[in-house]
Design a protein around this motif. Structure first.
Motif: not given
Ligand code: F0G
Length: 352
Positions: A152-164
């Motif tokens: 499962v892929t983490l999509v909290n803001s630790l995921n760098p693409y979120r901030l991008e």
């Protein structure tokens, strides 16, 4: 912008996507920057105040900006499921975008502390919702570990693409104002969004699209203010459940933003949050959720220090419809019920 097709298309050249990235979008972004004269009047001194109304995104919060990127990149990498911990908005956005991309969405939420609208969304979008007997910080620890041990892929803001994805909100502010504001006031929970805005301003500054950088003014709820107290809060409390966070995931990034922008962090009480929440609605016609009103509460708290003639942007991160319970409970407006259905009674109730 004519024919807006979402922020990946709108800001493609600033984002880590290629022709091979499947773009999963609900045409998020391009939200209005609205003048806020009633707030400005409380400050005086010819200050210009705007609100960035990100509650107008497709699922009703700024999380859509991060999620179009995180979910598109997860899809590109072949993920079949995503996971997040959430105080509500991340779960709604993750659910909507994951389902649109044909993926499963698992969301862990603190049982009893998610606003009604957010829970309704996650359920209807088709997320697999797990309410834990624990707070957001504990839920985040669990999903971090889950994503390391399960597919499962983490999509909290630790995921760098979120901030991008989220940094595009700063681009939009500059695109409308023609330059960066003097102050950017923003609610802070995990400190992902304040870090993303700063990335956006810096990137635009390097490209020569703005001549200055804003002071980043971050506001936490007083009962959940680890960045102000300097230590983890084990039992965070606040009426603004979206930012009921005691151990921010992006703690170090937040301190770096504060330092490099010569910004300030401050705490606002629930009373101050509610005052700003009501002022936004009844003075400006803008309904945001309580956590979002922390940006305006913070600005009013430090209003004596706003430079004369300054331009200030307050970020309104989520829509007021997310949390109808708080609106009804804390409206100071009289609600006249039980009026008999005739003209005379209605006229009398109206005060004529
Ligand atoms: N405002 C709203 C409405 C939010 O939902 C959040 C965070 C924040 C502000 C704070 O942003 O964490 O980047 O500093 N909500 C997360 C969630 C925690 O799960 O929906 P941050």
């Amino acid at each position: 912008v004519q024919n807006w097709r979402g922020l990946i298309e709108g800001y493609r050249r600033y984002l880590p996507v290629t022709d091979k990235t499947p773009v999963i979008t609900l045409h998020e972004g391009n939200t209005p920057l609205i003048p806020a004269p009633a707030i400005a009047a409380q400050i005086g001194r010819q200050v210009k105040v705007f609100v960035k109304y990100d509650g107008l995104n497709p699922t009703g919060s700024f999380k859509d900006r991060g999620m179009t990127m995180a979910i598109s990149k997860a899809k590109e990498a072949g993920a079949e499921a995503v996971i997040c911990a959430s105080t509500g908005n991340t779960s709604a956005a993750a659910a909507a975008y994951a389902r649109r991309g044909g993926m499963r969405a698992f969301v862990l939420i603190p049982d009893g502390y998610v606003a009604l609208g957010k829970l309704a969304q996650a359920l209807l979008y088709g997320a697999e919702v797990l309410a834990i007997h624990g707070n957001f910080d504990r839920a985040l620890e669990i999903v971090r570990e889950m994503s390391q041990n399960y597919p499962v892929t983490l999509v909290n803001s630790l995921n760098p693409y979120r901030l991008e994805g989220q940094k595009t909100a700063a681009f939009e502010v500059v695109d409308v104002l023609g330059d960066a504001p003097d102050w950017l006031c923003i609610p802070v929970g995990n400190a992902g969004n304040i870090s993303a805005y700063w990335m956006g301003f810096c990137q635009y500054h390097q490209e020569g699209r703005c001549t200055r950088l804003p002071k980043m003014m971050g506001f936490q709820a007083a009962g959940s203010a680890p960045l102000i107290s300097g230590h983890i809060i084990s039992h965070p409390e606040t009426i603004a459940t979206a930012i009921r966070i005691g151990n921010p995931a992006n703690w170090q990034k937040a301190l770096a933003v504060q330092e490099s922008s010569q910004g300030e962090f401050n705490a606002v009480t629930d009373e101050e949050i509610l005052d700003a929440y009501r002022l936004l609605a009844s003075g400006e016609g803008i309904f945001c959720e309580p956590a979002s009103a922390a940006s305006v509460a913070g600005l009013l708290k430090v209003k004596d220090r706003v430079p004369t003639g300054a331009t200030v942007v307050c970020v309104l991160t989520g829509n007021g419809l997310k949390d109808p319970d708080t609106a009804i409970k804390h409206s100071q407006n009289q609600f006249k019920q039980g009026i008999s259905p005739d003209l005379e009674a209605v006229a009398k109730a109206m005060g004529f």
